[in-house]
Motif scaffolding. Structure first.
Motif, short mmCIF file in Angstrom:
data_model
loop_
_atom_site.label_atom_id
_atom_site.label_comp_id
_atom_site.label_asym_id
_atom_site.label_seq_id
_atom_site.Cartn_x
_atom_site.Cartn_y
_atom_site.Cartn_z
N HIS A 36 0.86 -1.18 0.00
CA HIS A 36 0.00 0.00 0.00
C HIS A 36 0.89 1.23 0.00
CE1 HIS A 36 -3.22 2.68 2.09
NE2 HIS A 36 -3.14 2.92 0.79
N VAL A 38 1.11 5.41 -0.41
CA VAL A 38 0.35 6.65 -0.31
C VAL A 38 1.18 7.79 -0.91
CG1 VAL A 38 -0.73 8.31 1.23
CG2 VAL A 38 -0.87 5.87 1.75
N THR A 59 -2.94 4.97 -2.83
CA THR A 59 -3.88 6.01 -2.43
C THR A 59 -3.23 7.35 -2.72
OG1 THR A 59 -4.82 4.67 -0.64
CG2 THR A 59 -5.18 7.05 -0.55
N VAL A 61 -3.38 11.22 -2.23
CA VAL A 61 -3.98 12.24 -1.35
C VAL A 61 -3.70 13.61 -1.95
CG1 VAL A 61 -4.03 13.23 0.96
CG2 VAL A 61 -3.59 10.78 0.66
N LEU A 90 -4.09 13.20 7.08
CA LEU A 90 -4.27 12.12 6.12
C LEU A 90 -5.53 11.32 6.50
CD1 LEU A 90 -0.60 10.82 5.82
CD2 LEU A 90 -1.81 12.37 4.26
N LEU A 92 -6.46 8.40 6.63
CA LEU A 92 -6.04 7.00 6.63
C LEU A 92 -5.83 6.53 8.07
CD1 LEU A 92 -3.43 7.35 3.77
CD2 LEU A 92 -5.62 6.17 3.58
N ALA A 97 -0.27 2.15 5.80
CA ALA A 97 0.50 2.24 4.56
C ALA A 97 1.89 1.64 4.74
CB ALA A 97 0.62 3.69 4.10
N ILE A 100 5.01 5.89 2.27
CA ILE A 100 4.47 7.21 1.95
C ILE A 100 5.50 7.93 1.07
CG2 ILE A 100 3.93 9.50 2.84
CD1 ILE A 100 2.58 8.27 5.18
#
Length: 256
Positions: A36, A38, A59, A61, A90, A92, A97, A100
């Motif tokens: 994952h 971000v 994801t 942002v 964030l 989340l 995550a 990042i």
């Protein structure tokens, strides 16, 4: 200080300039399929799209509504979710995550320490970011920023800001959250067809230009500032008439 709406203007031109750095950032993250990732301050989605193409669950942002639409339109069938949010807030869950990433984005956070704390809350293993080193572009942007300061009487560094390009500063702040930091310096040339083209496509239509040039025009300073900026850009004109401004940036990796 002038507030910047990153959805205004045509940030797409600048985003294209930053794509090589986005690829470097993603490469340095050594992303594995299924992780994952971000992308904070995703802009037009440079980092998010490259990471998704590696098989990551991404994801993006991004606080600007128009730019979120740009990313969504480019996402296609990729495993990419676009959400509204900022570096300091964030949307989340804790430790949700693996990685990042932030490509020349978190450096604009109003509260850097809050942003780093938020990154530490969400990321389980690593955070990577890019930030500009002082260099030729400072001379170009300095002409514009100096004129705005003269007109508004503001624009000095805000309290709480940090030197994002200083590895020692980043090491201390990330270290407070259990991260160890490494950093390397990278080169990135900023190019355009001519000094005038750079003004029109990279400055006048950049979100920062959209926010500040009307102030200069109202004060009767726009023509003078434009001339001075174009003259400064002209220092990096190639024999073919194109512009190539040599720039350097820090690629910082925080791991735990």
């Amino acid at each position: 200080m002038t507030r910047i709406d990153w959805g205004k203007g045509t940030y797409e031109s600048t985003a294209a300039d930053l794509l090589p750095a986005a690829r470097e950032l993603v490469d340095a993250a050594r992303i594995k399929p299924g992780e994952h990732v971000v992308d904070v301050g995703a802009g037009t989605g440079n980092v998010a799209l490259v990471a998704a193409d590696l098989g990551a669950r991404v994801t993006a942002v991004e606080p600007a509504a128009r730019l979120r639409e740009v990313i969504q339109e480019s996402a296609g069938a990729r495993d990419l979710t676009v959400v509204d949010g900022t570096a300091a807030e964030l949307p989340l869950a804790d430790a949700s995550a693996d990685v990042i990433l932030s490509n020349f984005a978190v450096i604009f956070a109003p509260d850097p320490r809050a942003a780093i704390a938020e990154f530490a809350r969400v990321a389980t293993s690593r955070v990577l970011l890019t930030s500009w080193l002082p260099g030729p572009m400072d001379k170009v942007v300095g002409v514009l920023a100096g004129a705005v300061r003269e007109i508004t009487g503001s624009g000095e560094a805000m309290e709480g800001q940090i030197d994002w390009h200083d590895p020692a500063v980043l090491a201390e702040l990330f270290g407070q959250h259990g991260f160890e930091l490494t950093a390397t310096v990278k080169d990135l040339a900023m190019t355009a067809a001519s000094p005038e083209d750079y003004w029109e496509t990279r400055l006048a239509n950049h979100p920062l230009g959209v926010a500040t040039l009307p102030l200069l025009e109202q004060a009767g300073r726009l023509t003078d500032v434009r001339t001075r900026v174009i003259d400064a850009i002209g220092n990096w004109t190639t024999p073919s008439g194109q512009v190539s401004i040599p720039s350097q940036y820090l690629l910082a990796t925080a791991t735990r």
